[in-house]
Design a protein around this motif. Structure first.
Motif, PDB file in Angstrom:
ATOM      1  N   VAL A 665       0.876  -1.172   0.000  1.00 45.93           N
ATOM      2  CA  VAL A 665       0.000   0.000   0.000  1.00 45.93           C
ATOM      3  C   VAL A 665       0.911   1.218   0.000  1.00 45.93           C
ATOM      4  CG1 VAL A 665      -1.794   1.272   1.218  1.00 45.93           C
ATOM      5  CG2 VAL A 665      -1.791  -1.228   1.268  1.00 45.93           C
ATOM      6  N   THR A 666       0.900   1.957  -1.109  1.00 43.94           N
ATOM      7  CA  THR A 666       1.823   3.081  -1.233  1.00 43.94           C
ATOM      8  C   THR A 666       1.213   4.146  -2.133  1.00 43.94           C
ATOM      9  OG1 THR A 666       4.100   3.688  -1.787  1.00 43.94           O
ATOM     10  CG2 THR A 666       3.028   2.075  -3.213  1.00 43.94           C
ATOM     11  N   THR A 667       1.966   5.213  -2.385  1.00 40.76           N
ATOM     12  CA  THR A 667       1.496   6.312  -3.226  1.00 40.76           C
ATOM     13  C   THR A 667       2.564   6.649  -4.257  1.00 40.76           C
ATOM     14  OG1 THR A 667       2.389   7.987  -1.719  1.00 40.76           O
ATOM     15  CG2 THR A 667       0.103   7.276  -1.356  1.00 40.76           C
ATOM     16  N   GLY A 668       2.205   7.512  -5.216  1.00 38.58           N
ATOM     17  CA  GLY A 668       3.147   7.939  -6.241  1.00 38.58           C
ATOM     18  C   GLY A 668       2.426   8.315  -7.515  1.00 38.58           C
ATOM     19  N   ALA A 669       3.113   9.103  -8.350  1.00 40.53           N
ATOM     20  CA  ALA A 669       2.489   9.634  -9.565  1.00 40.53           C
ATOM     21  C   ALA A 669       2.505   8.651 -10.721  1.00 40.53           C
ATOM     22  CB  ALA A 669       3.182  10.930  -9.980  1.00 40.53           C
ATOM     23  N   THR A 670       3.301   7.593 -10.613  1.00 40.47           N
ATOM     24  CA  THR A 670       3.360   6.604 -11.684  1.00 40.47           C
ATOM     25  C   THR A 670       3.092   5.222 -11.113  1.00 40.47           C
ATOM     26  OG1 THR A 670       5.740   6.257 -11.413  1.00 40.47           O
ATOM     27  CG2 THR A 670       5.052   7.963 -12.963  1.00 40.47           C
ATOM     28  N   GLY A 671       2.878   4.282 -12.024  1.00 40.02           N
ATOM     29  CA  GLY A 671       2.630   2.912 -11.596  1.00 40.02           C
ATOM     30  C   GLY A 671       1.188   2.512 -11.827  1.00 40.02           C
ATOM     31  N   TYR A 672       0.745   1.508 -11.058  1.00 46.94           N
ATOM     32  CA  TYR A 672      -0.603   0.991 -11.215  1.00 46.94           C
ATOM     33  C   TYR A 672      -1.080   0.421  -9.885  1.00 46.94           C
ATOM     34  CZ  TYR A 672       1.872  -3.489 -11.463  1.00 46.94           C
ATOM     35  OH  TYR A 672       2.671  -4.569 -11.179  1.00 46.94           O
ATOM     36  N   SER A 673      -2.392   0.291  -9.770  1.00 51.89           N
ATOM     37  CA  SER A 673      -3.008  -0.202  -8.540  1.00 51.89           C
ATOM     38  C   SER A 673      -3.852  -1.431  -8.849  1.00 51.89           C
ATOM     39  CB  SER A 673      -3.888   0.884  -7.911  1.00 51.89           C
ATOM     40  OG  SER A 673      -4.516   0.399  -6.742  1.00 51.89           O
ATOM     41  N   VAL A 674      -3.886  -2.394  -7.907  1.00 50.85           N
ATOM     42  CA  VAL A 674      -4.632  -3.636  -8.075  1.00 50.85           C
ATOM     43  C   VAL A 674      -5.473  -3.884  -6.838  1.00 50.85           C
ATOM     44  CG1 VAL A 674      -4.452  -6.126  -8.428  1.00 50.85           C
ATOM     45  CG2 VAL A 674      -2.811  -4.599  -9.529  1.00 50.85           C
ATOM     46  N   CYS A 675      -6.698  -4.348  -7.067  1.00 52.08           N
ATOM     47  CA  CYS A 675      -7.582  -4.712  -5.964  1.00 52.08           C
ATOM     48  C   CYS A 675      -8.475  -5.859  -6.411  1.00 52.08           C
ATOM     49  CB  CYS A 675      -8.430  -3.511  -5.535  1.00 52.08           C
ATOM     50  SG  CYS A 675      -9.389  -3.783  -4.014  1.00 52.08           S
ATOM     51  N   MET A 676      -8.679  -6.840  -5.535  1.00 46.26           N
ATOM     52  CA  MET A 676      -9.609  -7.928  -5.815  1.00 46.26           C
ATOM     53  C   MET A 676     -10.997  -7.474  -5.368  1.00 46.26           C
ATOM     54  SD  MET A 676      -7.599 -10.158  -7.172  1.00 46.26           S
ATOM     55  CE  MET A 676      -8.617 -11.647  -7.211  1.00 46.26           C
ATOM     56  N   ILE A 677     -11.917  -7.309  -6.348  1.00 43.93           N
ATOM     57  CA  ILE A 677     -13.244  -6.779  -6.055  1.00 43.93           C
ATOM     58  C   ILE A 677     -14.310  -7.763  -6.518  1.00 43.93           C
ATOM     59  CG2 ILE A 677     -12.362  -4.428  -6.307  1.00 43.93           C
ATOM     60  CD1 ILE A 677     -13.919  -4.290  -8.981  1.00 43.93           C
ATOM     61  N   ASP A 678     -15.546  -7.454  -6.193  1.00 48.90           N
ATOM     62  CA  ASP A 678     -16.677  -8.300  -6.577  1.00 48.90           C
ATOM     63  C   ASP A 678     -16.650  -8.572  -8.081  1.00 48.90           C
ATOM     64  OD1 ASP A 678     -19.568  -9.340  -5.894  1.00 48.90           O
ATOM     65  OD2 ASP A 678     -19.761  -8.083  -7.690  1.00 48.90           O
ATOM     66  N   GLU A 679     -16.742  -9.842  -8.456  1.00 54.01           N
ATOM     67  CA  GLU A 679     -16.602 -10.239  -9.850  1.00 54.01           C
ATOM     68  C   GLU A 679     -17.685  -9.638 -10.735  1.00 54.01           C
ATOM     69  OE1 GLU A 679     -15.525 -14.340 -12.227  1.00 54.01           O
ATOM     70  OE2 GLU A 679     -16.684 -14.468 -10.382  1.00 54.01           O
ATOM     71  N   GLY A 680     -18.913  -9.600 -10.243  1.00 53.10           N
ATOM     72  CA  GLY A 680     -20.003  -9.044 -11.034  1.00 53.10           C
ATOM     73  C   GLY A 680     -19.830  -7.557 -11.275  1.00 53.10           C
ATOM     74  N   GLN A 681     -19.417  -6.821 -10.239  1.00 52.23           N
ATOM     75  CA  GLN A 681     -19.187  -5.388 -10.412  1.00 52.23           C
ATOM     76  C   GLN A 681     -18.035  -5.129 -11.387  1.00 52.23           C
ATOM     77  OE1 GLN A 681     -18.935  -2.995  -6.852  1.00 52.23           O
ATOM     78  NE2 GLN A 681     -20.174  -4.454  -5.692  1.00 52.23           N
ATOM     79  N   ASN A 682     -17.017  -5.960 -11.287  1.00 51.68           N
ATOM     80  CA  ASN A 682     -15.879  -5.799 -12.175  1.00 51.68           C
ATOM     81  C   ASN A 682     -16.302  -5.959 -13.631  1.00 51.68           C
ATOM     82  OD1 ASN A 682     -13.233  -5.366 -12.891  1.00 51.68           O
ATOM     83  ND2 ASN A 682     -12.416  -7.178 -11.897  1.00 51.68           N
ATOM     84  N   SER A 683     -17.100  -6.965 -13.890  1.00 51.61           N
ATOM     85  CA  SER A 683     -17.571  -7.197 -15.247  1.00 51.61           C
ATOM     86  C   SER A 683     -18.461  -6.049 -15.722  1.00 51.61           C
ATOM     87  CB  SER A 683     -18.325  -8.524 -15.312  1.00 51.61           C
ATOM     88  OG  SER A 683     -18.797  -8.769 -16.610  1.00 51.61           O
ATOM     89  N   ARG A 684     -19.364  -5.589 -14.836  1.00 53.70           N
ATOM     90  CA  ARG A 684     -20.260  -4.491 -15.222  1.00 53.70           C
ATOM     91  C   ARG A 684     -19.481  -3.210 -15.489  1.00 53.70           C
ATOM     92  NH1 ARG A 684     -24.884  -1.993 -15.638  1.00 53.70           N
ATOM     93  NH2 ARG A 684     -25.275  -0.012 -14.578  1.00 53.70           N
ATOM     94  N   SER A 685     -18.470  -2.923 -14.692  1.00 57.48           N
ATOM     95  CA  SER A 685     -17.703  -1.695 -14.900  1.00 57.48           C
ATOM     96  C   SER A 685     -16.977  -1.736 -16.238  1.00 57.48           C
ATOM     97  CB  SER A 685     -16.699  -1.488 -13.765  1.00 57.48           C
ATOM     98  OG  SER A 685     -15.705  -2.499 -13.784  1.00 57.48           O
ATOM     99  N   GLY A 686     -16.526  -2.947 -16.638  1.00 60.53           N
ATOM    100  CA  GLY A 686     -15.907  -3.071 -17.950  1.00 60.53           C
ATOM    101  C   GLY A 686     -16.885  -2.773 -19.063  1.00 60.53           C
ATOM    102  N   SER A 687     -18.112  -3.240 -18.923  1.00 59.02           N
ATOM    103  CA  SER A 687     -19.136  -2.961 -19.937  1.00 59.02           C
ATOM    104  C   SER A 687     -19.441  -1.470 -20.009  1.00 59.02           C
ATOM    105  CB  SER A 687     -20.410  -3.742 -19.613  1.00 59.02           C
ATOM    106  OG  SER A 687     -20.174  -5.130 -19.648  1.00 59.02           O
ATOM    107  N   LEU A 688     -19.476  -0.822 -18.844  1.00 61.18           N
ATOM    108  CA  LEU A 688     -19.748   0.615 -18.828  1.00 61.18           C
ATOM    109  C   LEU A 688     -18.627   1.390 -19.507  1.00 61.18           C
ATOM    110  CD1 LEU A 688     -21.132   1.004 -15.186  1.00 61.18           C
ATOM    111  CD2 LEU A 688     -22.433   1.087 -17.321  1.00 61.18           C
ATOM    112  N   LEU A 689     -17.397   0.967 -19.273  1.00 63.76           N
ATOM    113  CA  LEU A 689     -16.279   1.653 -19.907  1.00 63.76           C
ATOM    114  C   LEU A 689     -16.318   1.461 -21.420  1.00 63.76           C
ATOM    115  CD1 LEU A 689     -13.688   3.293 -19.644  1.00 63.76           C
ATOM    116  CD2 LEU A 689     -12.438   1.143 -19.319  1.00 63.76           C
ATOM    117  N   GLY A 690     -16.617   0.246 -21.872  1.00 62.80           N
ATOM    118  CA  GLY A 690     -16.725   0.010 -23.308  1.00 62.80           C
ATOM    119  C   GLY A 690     -17.830   0.841 -23.936  1.00 62.80           C
ATOM    120  N   ALA A 691     -18.963   0.966 -23.229  1.00 61.86           N
ATOM    121  CA  ALA A 691     -20.061   1.787 -23.742  1.00 61.86           C
ATOM    122  C   ALA A 691     -19.655   3.258 -23.807  1.00 61.86           C
ATOM    123  CB  ALA A 691     -21.288   1.620 -22.858  1.00 61.86           C
ATOM    124  N   PHE A 692     -18.899   3.702 -22.813  1.00 56.16           N
ATOM    125  CA  PHE A 692     -18.407   5.083 -22.801  1.00 56.16           C
ATOM    126  C   PHE A 692     -17.499   5.335 -23.998  1.00 56.16           C
ATOM    127  CE2 PHE A 692     -14.744   7.730 -21.416  1.00 56.16           C
ATOM    128  CZ  PHE A 692     -15.381   8.958 -21.354  1.00 56.16           C
TER     129      PHE A 692
END
Length: 717
Positions: A665-692
């Protein structure tokens, strides 16, 4: 294959027999003018040497030739050897036999240039010839190694390298194009230009793939070590074979190789191949140390949510009416942008009637009954020119959203002059225009509106004339949907309105273009004392149409936007865990908020590399993170050029409850972040991004920002 030297004609050597035999002269010199004189056995009479009578072939001097002739006369002193004039070297034993089998001095090897030499291992022998050596070993016998084959063998350490001694001459391959030569522990292959060595486990795997006739083709490199010191590899015409002690040799070719190369080969997020390629329908899959790779489709797409693997699709019906376009265009936020010079008026010509643009003159408005407006053309009811455009301060620029552009020029006036150039009246006016585009259509709609104020003085009978032009296309590229007639009379307080349909033009699939249109207009006059005016021009540039997105049926659909406007993706409580992760990632310093946009990455291969870096689909990292009902979410999105593999920064996680034990758990202006989240929400958020992406027509490299509110963290594992 052989590079043969042109040899000078070799005359039949004079043979001096040993043991008291008579000397025999060659036919060229058998004449009374020359007879051998008496000389001791095994010697040649001085002044009667062959080099005195014949030209010595290039590469050898008279001393060499004379020494060779003397050695020939002493052949009995070295049984099993021979000398070939003018080379003063003995060729002996098995090497001599191979040399003679290949034509001796008249063959491609030409003359010897050394005697028999002992190799550094103290076991093998060699004799060097003008065009290459012949090597001998007890286990392999005698064989020439020449030209490109010799160069490849030399690069690999001669007999002391991984190939060891030759065990064959060269062979022509079954394709009648290439050649090969066998060595104790490998083979050298040549095709048209260069030769390369293949040996060990990589050679065996290549053989399983069909040798040079298989899908890999010929080798195009020697075996080389990988930068980490753990692997070995050989390049072939159509792929590579990689070997590691832990996993053995495995070929990788085609789209999988391209994808793996873009990821950084074995140093990238996938690591080394651990299995051969395998077909999956029309795709191919391959297992690597840290995940499975598929080409052209991802083998794990159904199991691992992918916020962009489903390409943005445009399945809504194409807009037809003005309201259809307006409903599509009223998204995003308005802002000023320069679309090109607009509202310009050409100057008057001396001695002719013309109109001049008034400067900072507020024209009086003609009295008008609001219930009975004088409108020559359709009443568009602000469909094209919204209120935020007409109320904004005029600064000479267009104001736009992603799919709507408008501009207003106020306080203009035409000074009407007679044929002598004397001003006799004034016609005040305001010009407004608005353009609607759509992500679902390559057409555009434009309203062009001129509001005239109260006339002053003598203006005659002015008329309104206009000419649309779709630059680069003919008159069939546009049409007047509704509007005032060209050449119609102008009255005080009148509004002249036309609506132009700029038609969709044929585009190649997966292409873009930048359309440019303009409306040229002027005021004529029916009064013979006042002639035609100069013209005004309203050009537009800055739009982009593309044909990069498809419908669900796979057909490309055109659409147009203003690319200078940065759209905004809004994440809400509809996907609370994913929204929370983005909130925390932004708070930790990663880009995406206003002022630090993300940029879309349309390349599927590079997207998958980003995803594999942040969310491996197999291996130890995958197993340590795995939780039932959860899946891996990465930010910035894998479909952005700021994604994990492109970020050049370290990985992090937002909170211990994200269950990502391998990242801090850290901070910084570069890099990437990872989190294990609810599988259904993850899938839905991907669909929303594609629609956007589809709705805002965000193509490769387009910038976008996002806002996130209403998120809640994932529960404790």
């Amino acid at each position: 294959m052989f590079t043969r030297r042109l040899l000078l004609p070799v005359l039949m050597a004079m043979v001096v027999t040993m043991g008291g035999g008579a000397a025999v002269a060659d036919a060229a010199h058998d004449s009374p003018a020359w007879r051998p004189t008496s000389a001791p056995k095994g010697q040649v009479t001085p002044g009667r040497m062959r080099s005195d009578r014949e030209s010595v072939p290039a590469g050898f001097g008279k001393a060499d030739a004379d020494r060779a002739e003397t050695m020939e006369a002493r052949q009995g002193a070295a049984p099993g050897c021979q000398v070939s004039w003018p080379a003063p070297y003995e060729v002996c034993g098995a090497i001599r036999d191979k040399y003679n089998e290949l034509g001796g001095p008249n063959g491609f090897l030409s003359f010897p240039k050394s005697g028999e030499l002992t190799n550094p291992d103290g076991c093998g022998k060699r004799t060097e010839f003008v065009n290459g050596p012949v090597y001998w070993s007890p286990q392999g016998g005698a064989h020439p190694v020449v030209n490109h084959f010799f160069a490849a063998w030399a690069r690999n350490g001669y007999e002391g390298g991984p190939l060891s001694y030759p065990t064959s001459d060269e062979f022509v391959n079954p394709d009648n194009v290439g050649r090969r030569q066998y060595f104790e522990r490998g083979t050298v292959y040549w095709k048209l230009n260069e030769a390369y060595a293949v040996h060990g486990a990589i050679r065996d795997k290549w053989g399983e793939a069909g040798w040079e006739a298989g899908y890999l083709g010929y080798p195009i490199s020697d075996e080389f070590g990988t930068p980490d010191g753990l692997g070995r590899a050989t390049r072939f015409e159509h792929g590579m074979i990689y070997w590691t002690e832990a996993y053995g040799p495995h070929p990788i070719s085609g789209g999988l190789l391209n994808k793996w190369a873009q990821s950084g080969y074995e140093r990238g997020p996938y690591g080394y191949p651990v299995a051969d390629q395998r077909p999956r329908g029309s795709s191919w899959d391959q297992e690597f140390q840290f995940g499975a790779m598929g080409f052209p489709t991802d083998p794990a797409a159904g199991a691992v949510p992918d916020d962009e693997d489903a390409e943005p699709t445009v399945d809504e019906a194409e807009p037809v009416t003005w309201d259809d376009f307006a409903a599509d265009a009223r998204t995003g936020r308005a802002g000023p942008i320069t679309l090109g010079k607009a509202g310009s008026l050409e100057p008057c010509e001396t001695g002719t009637s013309c109109m001049r643009e008034g400067t900072a003159v507020r024209a009086p408005r003609a009295p008008q009954d609001d219930e009975d407006p004088i409108i020559d053309g359709p009443d568009t009811a602000a469909t094209f020119i919204p209120g935020w455009c007409t109320t904004a301060p005029w600064d000479g620029r267009w104001r736009t959203t992603r799919k709507n552009a408008c501009a207003v020029w106020t306080d203009l006036a035409v000074h009407v002059v007679d044929s002598k150039g004397v001003e006799v009246g004034r016609v005040p006016f305001t010009v407004k225009t608005g353009i609607l585009t759509s992500h679902r259509s390559g057409e555009m709609r434009q309203e062009f509106r001129v509001d005239f104020g109260a006339f002053t003085g003598k203006v005659g009978t002015p008329t309104f004339r206009y000419q649309p032009t779709y630059l680069g296309y003919g008159p069939d590229a546009y049409s007047i949907e509704q509007g005032a007639a060209n050449g119609s009379v102008i009255k005080p307080g009148m509004r002249k309105v036309i609506v132009v349909k700029w038609k969709q033009q044929t585009m190649a699939d997966d292409s873009t273009r930048d359309p440019a249109t303009r409306i040229a207009w002027n005021l004529g006059n029916l009064d013979p004392g006042v002639t035609a005016s100069s013209s005004g021009l309203v050009p537009t540039t800055g739009f982009r149409c593309d044909s990069t997105m498809k419908t669900s049926s796979g057909k490309y659909r055109q659409g147009c936007v203003v690319p200078g406007v940065t759209p905004e993706f809004e994440l809400t409580a509809s996907t609370p865990e994913q929204t929370w992760h983005v909130q925390e990632a932004l708070r930790s310093g990663l880009p995406g908020a206003a002022g630090r946009p993300l940029h879309r990455l349309a390349d599927k291969v590079k997207r998958d590399i980003n995803r594999q870096k942040s969310c491996p689909r197999s291996g130890r990292v995958y197993e340590d993170r795995r939780l039932t009902t959860r899946s891996c979410d990465e930010y910035p999105f894998a479909s952005s050029r700021e994604g994990a593999a492109s970020s050049n920064g370290p990985g992090r996680t937002a909170h211990p409850d994200c269950h990502v034990p391998d990242l801090p758990v850290t901070t910084g202006a570069t890099g990437y972040s990872v989190c294990m989240i609810d599988e259904g929400q993850n899938s839905r958020s991907g669909s929303l991004l594609g629609a956007f992406y589809g709705r805002e027509r965000i193509i490769d490299q387009d910038a976008y920002t996002l806002t996130a509110s209403g998120g809640t963290p994932p529960p404790k594992p």
